[in-house]
Design a protein around this motif. Structure first.
Motif, PDB file in Angstrom:
ATOM      1  N   PRO A 164       0.827  -1.207   0.000  1.00 43.39           N
ATOM      2  CA  PRO A 164       0.000   0.000   0.000  1.00 43.39           C
ATOM      3  C   PRO A 164       0.859   1.253   0.000  1.00 43.39           C
ATOM      4  O   PRO A 164       1.948   1.288   0.564  1.00 43.39           O
ATOM      5  N   LEU A 165       0.370   2.298  -0.663  1.00 46.33           N
ATOM      6  CA  LEU A 165       1.047   3.577  -0.635  1.00 46.33           C
ATOM      7  C   LEU A 165       0.805   4.266   0.704  1.00 46.33           C
ATOM      8  O   LEU A 165      -0.200   3.999   1.368  1.00 46.33           O
ATOM      9  N   PRO A 166       1.693   5.162   1.133  1.00 45.50           N
ATOM     10  CA  PRO A 166       1.479   5.879   2.391  1.00 45.50           C
ATOM     11  C   PRO A 166       0.135   6.598   2.373  1.00 45.50           C
ATOM     12  O   PRO A 166      -0.227   7.260   1.397  1.00 45.50           O
ATOM     13  N   GLY A 167      -0.610   6.455   3.435  1.00 42.67           N
ATOM     14  CA  GLY A 167      -1.896   7.128   3.532  1.00 42.67           C
ATOM     15  C   GLY A 167      -3.034   6.399   2.851  1.00 42.67           C
ATOM     16  O   GLY A 167      -4.170   6.856   2.878  1.00 42.67           O
ATOM     17  N   ASP A 168      -2.751   5.252   2.205  1.00 45.60           N
ATOM     18  CA  ASP A 168      -3.812   4.497   1.548  1.00 45.60           C
ATOM     19  C   ASP A 168      -4.814   4.022   2.594  1.00 45.60           C
ATOM     20  O   ASP A 168      -4.428   3.536   3.655  1.00 45.60           O
ATOM     21  N   PRO A 169      -6.130   4.135   2.313  1.00 47.10           N
ATOM     22  CA  PRO A 169      -7.122   3.710   3.309  1.00 47.10           C
ATOM     23  C   PRO A 169      -7.027   2.244   3.670  1.00 47.10           C
ATOM     24  O   PRO A 169      -7.473   1.834   4.738  1.00 47.10           O
ATOM     25  N   HIS A 170      -6.431   1.423   2.797  1.00 50.44           N
ATOM     26  CA  HIS A 170      -6.314  -0.001   3.089  1.00 50.44           C
ATOM     27  C   HIS A 170      -5.287  -0.287   4.173  1.00 50.44           C
ATOM     28  O   HIS A 170      -5.193  -1.410   4.661  1.00 50.44           O
ATOM     29  N   GLU A 171      -4.495   0.710   4.566  1.00 45.01           N
ATOM     30  CA  GLU A 171      -3.543   0.510   5.650  1.00 45.01           C
ATOM     31  C   GLU A 171      -4.224   0.488   7.014  1.00 45.01           C
ATOM     32  O   GLU A 171      -3.601   0.149   8.010  1.00 45.01           O
ATOM     33  N   ARG A 172      -5.507   0.848   7.054  1.00 44.82           N
ATOM     34  CA  ARG A 172      -6.170   0.962   8.351  1.00 44.82           C
ATOM     35  C   ARG A 172      -6.553  -0.394   8.932  1.00 44.82           C
ATOM     36  O   ARG A 172      -7.092  -0.477  10.025  1.00 44.82           O
ATOM     37  N   GLY A 220     -19.940   2.126 -12.857  1.00 40.47           N
ATOM     38  CA  GLY A 220     -19.021   3.150 -12.382  1.00 40.47           C
ATOM     39  C   GLY A 220     -18.028   2.666 -11.343  1.00 40.47           C
ATOM     40  O   GLY A 220     -17.214   3.451 -10.844  1.00 40.47           O
ATOM     41  N   LEU A 221     -18.071   1.383 -11.002  1.00 42.95           N
ATOM     42  CA  LEU A 221     -17.145   0.814 -10.015  1.00 42.95           C
ATOM     43  C   LEU A 221     -15.897   0.267 -10.709  1.00 42.95           C
ATOM     44  O   LEU A 221     -15.927  -0.063 -11.897  1.00 42.95           O
ATOM     45  N   PRO A 222     -14.785   0.135  -9.974  1.00 45.42           N
ATOM     46  CA  PRO A 222     -13.622  -0.565 -10.537  1.00 45.42           C
ATOM     47  C   PRO A 222     -14.014  -1.992 -10.899  1.00 45.42           C
ATOM     48  O   PRO A 222     -14.856  -2.605 -10.232  1.00 45.42           O
ATOM     49  N   VAL A 223     -13.394  -2.523 -11.955  1.00 43.14           N
ATOM     50  CA  VAL A 223     -13.774  -3.841 -12.461  1.00 43.14           C
ATOM     51  C   VAL A 223     -12.555  -4.741 -12.602  1.00 43.14           C
ATOM     52  O   VAL A 223     -11.545  -4.351 -13.209  1.00 43.14           O
ATOM     53  N   LEU A 224     -12.657  -5.939 -12.037  1.00 41.40           N
ATOM     54  CA  LEU A 224     -11.664  -6.990 -12.236  1.00 41.40           C
ATOM     55  C   LEU A 224     -12.241  -7.978 -13.249  1.00 41.40           C
ATOM     56  O   LEU A 224     -13.308  -8.551 -13.031  1.00 41.40           O
ATOM     57  N   ARG A 225     -11.537  -8.186 -14.379  1.00 46.82           N
ATOM     58  CA  ARG A 225     -12.016  -9.079 -15.436  1.00 46.82           C
ATOM     59  C   ARG A 225     -11.544 -10.507 -15.140  1.00 46.82           C
ATOM     60  O   ARG A 225     -10.377 -10.847 -15.353  1.00 46.82           O
ATOM     61  N   LEU A 226     -12.448 -11.315 -14.674  1.00 41.68           N
ATOM     62  CA  LEU A 226     -12.072 -12.671 -14.282  1.00 41.68           C
ATOM     63  C   LEU A 226     -11.732 -13.560 -15.475  1.00 41.68           C
ATOM     64  O   LEU A 226     -11.034 -14.566 -15.311  1.00 41.68           O
ATOM     65  N   ASP A 227     -12.205 -13.209 -16.669  1.00 43.04           N
ATOM     66  CA  ASP A 227     -11.871 -14.020 -17.838  1.00 43.04           C
ATOM     67  C   ASP A 227     -10.385 -13.943 -18.180  1.00 43.04           C
ATOM     68  O   ASP A 227      -9.886 -14.758 -18.964  1.00 43.04           O
ATOM     69  N   ASP A 228      -9.661 -12.978 -17.614  1.00 45.11           N
ATOM     70  CA  ASP A 228      -8.219 -12.923 -17.829  1.00 45.11           C
ATOM     71  C   ASP A 228      -7.476 -14.010 -17.055  1.00 45.11           C
ATOM     72  O   ASP A 228      -6.247 -14.131 -17.190  1.00 45.11           O
ATOM     73  N   THR A 288      -5.419  -4.775   0.047  1.00 44.33           N
ATOM     74  CA  THR A 288      -4.467  -3.694  -0.217  1.00 44.33           C
ATOM     75  C   THR A 288      -4.982  -2.630  -1.179  1.00 44.33           C
ATOM     76  O   THR A 288      -4.369  -1.573  -1.303  1.00 44.33           O
ATOM     77  N   GLY A 289      -6.077  -2.933  -1.889  1.00 49.72           N
ATOM     78  CA  GLY A 289      -6.613  -1.972  -2.844  1.00 49.72           C
ATOM     79  C   GLY A 289      -5.946  -1.997  -4.192  1.00 49.72           C
ATOM     80  O   GLY A 289      -6.316  -1.226  -5.084  1.00 49.72           O
ATOM     81  N   ARG A 290      -4.990  -2.904  -4.405  1.00 50.18           N
ATOM     82  CA  ARG A 290      -4.312  -2.979  -5.698  1.00 50.18           C
ATOM     83  C   ARG A 290      -3.712  -4.359  -5.879  1.00 50.18           C
ATOM     84  O   ARG A 290      -3.398  -5.062  -4.910  1.00 50.18           O
ATOM     85  N   THR A 291      -3.556  -4.747  -7.132  1.00 46.30           N
ATOM     86  CA  THR A 291      -2.900  -6.010  -7.450  1.00 46.30           C
ATOM     87  C   THR A 291      -2.514  -6.005  -8.921  1.00 46.30           C
ATOM     88  O   THR A 291      -2.979  -5.159  -9.698  1.00 46.30           O
ATOM     89  N   ASP A 292      -1.661  -6.943  -9.319  1.00 45.57           N
ATOM     90  CA  ASP A 292      -1.345  -7.169 -10.727  1.00 45.57           C
ATOM     91  C   ASP A 292      -2.208  -8.317 -11.232  1.00 45.57           C
ATOM     92  O   ASP A 292      -2.428  -9.307 -10.513  1.00 45.57           O
ATOM     93  N   LEU A 300      -7.842   0.189  -6.955  1.00 41.11           N
ATOM     94  CA  LEU A 300      -9.210   0.576  -6.629  1.00 41.11           C
ATOM     95  C   LEU A 300      -9.350   2.061  -6.335  1.00 41.11           C
ATOM     96  O   LEU A 300     -10.474   2.576  -6.256  1.00 41.11           O
ATOM     97  N   GLY A 301      -8.247   2.755  -6.138  1.00 38.25           N
ATOM     98  CA  GLY A 301      -8.324   4.176  -5.851  1.00 38.25           C
ATOM     99  C   GLY A 301      -9.076   4.493  -4.570  1.00 38.25           C
ATOM    100  O   GLY A 301      -9.716   5.539  -4.457  1.00 38.25           O
ATOM    101  N   GLY A 302      -9.018   3.583  -3.604  1.00 35.20           N
ATOM    102  CA  GLY A 302      -9.701   3.796  -2.333  1.00 35.20           C
ATOM    103  C   GLY A 302     -11.166   3.414  -2.331  1.00 35.20           C
ATOM    104  O   GLY A 302     -11.849   3.582  -1.320  1.00 35.20           O
TER     105      GLY A 302
END
Length: 234
Positions: free
Chosen positions: A19-27, A53-61, A103-107, A126-128
């Motif tokens: 997580p980046l500093p200050g990321d809400p996922h650090e809480r 309008g939400l972040p999307v994870l494409r499971l077909d990948d 963590t709000g992010r992944t590859d 996810l941008g928070g």
């Protein structure tokens, strides 16, 4: 399925960056949750996810590569059965969902359907956002794991008229050149015959079957509920 084209890089290593500093996922805890969106191929999952309008994870990948010896085969000898759950890497998909929630992010892998291969990796952040959608034809297969881990906000299965799904799917697959034309026609007819049983299987796994208007309403309700919950936790 979703299709991508790019020049294959060296074999990527998929991991969740810190997580980046200050990321809400650090809480701590699980600040993000997932809406699993499934349904027959061609039912409109990708377009509905984009409309949310939400972040999307494409499971077909997370499809397996065409050289994977564990790929299930069609009984008629027509090649790999890409509509069987074992053609998909459920473990990697769940790991990506969990990393996003934690963590709000992944590859994630970038998959080329025409080549039946992973051709790279990309980052998803996810941008928070406290909520995101994971959409794909096998999303229902990970409902139980996501629920048990406390990651699940909702699970939806898009249900429509089978003939409409057939026409939309075939037009898309032919336009994108996903597989050979004879293969796509045979697959389309097989899925048309099996569509009701596909929906029944998804609902048996815990997805709520509905049309697009109800799905959008449930996504909106989950978004409101999770937004309020995040405000209380912050």
């Amino acid at each position: 399925m979703s299709s991508h084209s790019c020049t294959p890089p060296p074999s990527p290593t998929l991991s969740a960056p810190p997580p980046l500093p200050g990321d809400p996922h650090e809480r701590g805890g699980t600040p993000s949750r997932v809406i699993l969106l499934t349904g027959p191929s061609g039912s409109g999952k990708t377009s509905l996810a984009a409309r949310s309008g939400l972040p999307v994870l494409r499971l077909d990948d997370f499809y397996k590569e065409g050289t994977d010896p564990t790929l299930p085969q069609l009984p008629d000898g027509g090649g790999a059965d890409w509509d069987a759950p074992l053609s998909w890497d459920a473990g990697a998909a769940v790991a990506a969902i969990a990393a996003l929630c934690r963590t709000g992010r992944t590859d994630v892998p970038v998959y080329d359907i025409a080549a039946s291969a992973r051709v790279g990796a990309s980052g998803l952040d996810l941008g928070g956002a406290p909520l995101f959608i994971a959409e794909g034809v096998f999303a229902a297969d990970v409902i139980a794991e996501c629920r048990a881990a406390g990651l699940l906000a909702d699970a939806l299965c898009l249900r429509g008229r089978p003939t409409t799904t057939f026409r939309r799917r075939l037009a898309r697959d032919l336009r994108e050149g996903r597989k050979s034309t004879p293969y796509l026609i045979r697959r389309g007819l097989r899925l048309l015959r099996n569509e009701r049983s596909i929906v029944a299987r998804h609902t048996a796994l815990g997805a709520h079957a509905c049309a697009k208007p109800e799905a959008l309403a449930r996504i909106s309700a989950a978004r409101t509920a999770d937004g309020a919950g995040a405000a209380v936790r912050s």
